[in-house]
Enzyme design. Structure first.
Site, PDB file in Angstrom:
ATOM      1  CG  LEU A   1      52.014  41.968  33.650  1.00 57.96           C
ATOM      2  CD1 LEU A   1      52.601  43.373  33.612  1.00 57.96           C
ATOM      3  CD2 LEU A   1      53.122  40.925  33.746  1.00 57.96           C
ATOM      4  CG  ASP A   2      45.874  43.366  36.750  1.00 60.37           C
ATOM      5  OD1 ASP A   2      46.379  43.658  37.848  1.00 60.37           O
ATOM      6  OD2 ASP A   2      45.326  44.202  36.015  1.00 60.37           O
ATOM      7  CG  HIS A   3      43.812  37.550  34.931  1.00 56.79           C
ATOM      8  ND1 HIS A   3      42.607  37.023  35.331  1.00 56.79           N
ATOM      9  CD2 HIS A   3      43.507  38.609  34.138  1.00 56.79           C
ATOM     10  CE1 HIS A   3      41.614  37.720  34.806  1.00 56.79           C
ATOM     11  NE2 HIS A   3      42.133  38.694  34.068  1.00 56.79           N
TER      12      HIS A   3
END
Length: 466
Positions: free
Chosen positions: A363-365
Site C-alpha cells: 500500500l505504501d509503495h
C-alpha cells in the site's frame, strides 16, 4: 510472463491518462513475484508502470522524443517493493519492525500496533498504563501482551488512538465495510487529480533525455515510506528534491537510507521565526510541494491547500494521507495498520489462524508511485494547459483498489526473485550501501539515482542555482 494489463489500465485511468499510452508498456518477469491471495504483483507493476507513463508524458510536454518501450519487470518491482529487506550498511541488515510493532491477541480477536518511532512507543505504553521509561522492549512484550489480551480489540484501539498512539483492531472485510470510514473511502477516487483554479500555462524548457523532471524543485514534507518513495522517483527523473523535517521528530536511519536516495535533507523548526522565514523562501521558489501528514496537521504553518493556493497560485500540491476523509481522517496510521483495519490481514490469514500480511508494504509503495505519477501528470498539464493542480491519495483507498477492484486470479505458485540482479552498492556518508535499484527506467534515463542519501538533516535549507 506477467501480464497485468488490466491493472495498468486501471491505474492509468485513475490518473486521467490517455488510454492509448498504455501500449508503450511492456511487462516482463513471472507472475506472483509478490505472492499473496490478493493481486499484489499486479498492483505493484501497475503503479510503477503508471509512474513511468507519467514520466514519458512530461518528457513529451518538454519536447523530448520518447522512442522505445517502457519495460517493467515484475522481479525488479518485487525487489523494490521489499527494499528495506535488502538494505545493508557495511554488510549490516536491519529489522523493519520494533518488538512492540506486531499483532497481539485480544479478549475477542486481534490488534495490530505500530511502535517503531520512540514517540509512538511512549504513547502505546502510556495508553496501557506501562512505564514508557522501561528501555527493554523484549522484556516489555509479555507485559504488553497481558494488558492487550485482557481487553476487547475495539477498546485497545480506542485507548491507544486517544493517547496519540497507533493501534487498530484487525477486522474482517465485512466488518470494515460496515464502518462509516469504509463508506467515506469508497466514495473517493483512487487518485484525485484536479485543477483547482485557472492559471497561465508554464511551458517548460527542454530536458535531458530520460530526465523529464530536470529543474523541477520539489519540497518534500513526507516521512516513512509512501511519500518518500514518491519523491525518490521524482529525484530519479531529475527533480531537485529537498526533504524538510522537524528537528524534534527524528527519523530512523534505515528508513532514511532506504527511501531518500537522490535527494537532499534539511531540518527546520517552524516554531522558530528564523526557520519559518527560511521555509517561506523555499516555498516561494518551489514548483511542487508534497505532504504526507494527516489532513489539517500542517495548517497552522500556512500549509493548508487554501493558504498554499492563495500565496502560490500555480504550485503543484500533492497530499498523501492514511485514511483520506471521513471519521478517521485525523488518525495517525501506517501501511501495516491499514492492512489490518481494512480486512486485508484477514484475507491473508496464516495457517495457524493469526492475521497475515502482504508480502510487501505494498500500500505504501504502490501509493507512492501513484503519487509520483500524479505529480508528473500535473506538471505536464501545467506546462501545456496551465492550471493550479492538486493531487490527493490515501493508503486506505489503495487498499480498497487492491481488495475489491483489481481482478483477482488464482494464487501464483512463485517464490520471491533473487534480489542480486536488482540491487547495487555504492559508498555513502553512512557507509557502504547495498540497496534496491529503481523498478523502472525511462528510455535513455538513469538506472540509478544520481547520488546516495545524504546525512539526514545535514543539508542547508536552500535551493541550488538552476
Amino acid at each position: 510472463m506477467v501480464n497485468p494489463t488490466q491493472a495498468v489500465r486501471s491505474a492509468w485511468a485513475a490518473l486521467g491518462g490517455d488510454p492509448a499510452a498504455v501500449a508503450a508498456v511492456e511487462t516482463a518477469g513471472p507472475a506472483g513475484t509478490l505472492p499473496a491471495r490478493l493481486p499484489v504483483t499486479d498492483l505493484a507493476v501497475a503503479c510503477v508502470a503508471a509512474a513511468g507513463l507519467a514520466g514519458l508524458e512530461l518528457a513529451r510536454a518538454r519536447g523530448a522524443a520518447t522512442d522505445g518501450p517502457l519495460t517493467v519487470d515484475s522481479r525488479a518491482v518485487a525487489v523494490s517493493f521489499t527494499s528495506d529487506r535488502h538494505l545493508r550498511v557495511d554488510g549490516q541488515a536491519f529489522n523493519g519492525f520494533a518488538p512492540l510493532s506486531r499483532f497481539w491477541p485480544t479478549a475477542d480477536g486481534w490488534v495490530r500496533t505500530h511502535a517503531n518511532y520512540p514517540h509512538h512507543r511512549r504513547r502505546l505504553l502510556a495508553a496501557l498504563d506501562l512505564d514508557p521509561a522501561r528501555p527493554d522492549d523484549d522484556a516489555l512484550v509479555a507485559a504488553v501482551g497481558e494488558r492487550i489480551g485482557a481487553r476487547p480489540a475495539a477498546e485497545v484501539e480506542q485507548r491507544v488512538t486517544a493517547a496519540g498512539g497507533l493501534a487498530v483492531a484487525a477486522r474482517t472485510p465485512d466488518e470494515w465495510d460496515a464502518l462509516p470510514q469504509a463508506a467515506a473511502v469508497a466514495a473517493e477516487p483512487l487518485v484525485r487529480l484536479r485543477a483547482d483554479a485557472p492559471a497561465p500555462a508554464r511551458p517548460a524548457p527542454p530536458a535531458p533525455p530520460g530526465l523529464p523532471a530536470t529543474g523541477v524543485r520539489v519540497l518534500d514534507l513526507t516521512r516513512v515510506i509512501a511519500g518518500p518513495v514518491a519523491t525518490r522517483f521524482l529525484a530519479l527523473l531529475g527533480a531537485d528534491v529537498l526533504r524538510v523535517d522537524s528537528p524534534g521528530l527524528p527519523e530512523l536511519e534505515p528508513q532514511h537510507l532506504d527511501t531518500d536516495a537522490g535527494k537532499r535533507s534539511t531540518l527546520l523548526d517552524l516554531g522558530r521565526d528564523a526557520d519559518r522565514a527560511r521555509f517561506a523562501a523555499l516555498l516561494a521558489d518551489a514548483d511542487v510541494v508534497v505532504t504526507g501528514y494527516r489532513p489539517g496537521a500542517l495548517d497552522r504553518w500556512g500549509l493548508s491547500p487554501e493558504a498554499l493556493r492563495r500565496h502560490h497560485p500555480d504550485l503543484v500540491v500533492a497530499r498523501l494521507s492514511a485514511w483520506g476523509g471521513g471519521p478517521w481522517a485525523g488518525r495517525r496510521s501506517f501501511d501495516s495498520l491499514v492492512q489490518a483495519a481494512t480486512g486485508i490481514a484477514d484475507i491473508e490469514r496464516r495457517p495457524d489462524g493469526a492475521p497475515g500480511v502482504l508480502p510487501a508494504q505494498a500500500l505504501d509503495h504502490g501509493t507512492g508511485y501513484l503519487l509520483a505519477a500524479a505529480v508528473l501528470r500535473a506538471l505536464a498539464r501545467r506546462a501545456v494547459d496551465g492550471g493550479a493542480w492538486t493531487a490527493e491519495l490515501a493508503l486506505a483507498r489503495t487498499a480498497r483498489w487492491l481488495r475489491q477492484e483489481l481482478p483477482a486470479g488464482p494464487v501464483p505458485d512463485a517464490a520471491p526473485p533473487d534480489p542480486d540482479p536488482w540491487c547495487a552498492e555504492r559508498d555513502s556518508p553512512a557507509g557502504r550501501l547495498r540497496y534496491a535499484l529503481p523498478p523502472v527506467t525511462l528510455p535513455d534515463g538513469r538506472r540509478d539515482w544520481a547520488s546516495p542519501p545524504t546525512r539526514w538533516g545535514g543539508d542547508p535549507p536552500a535551493w541550488p542555482a538552476r
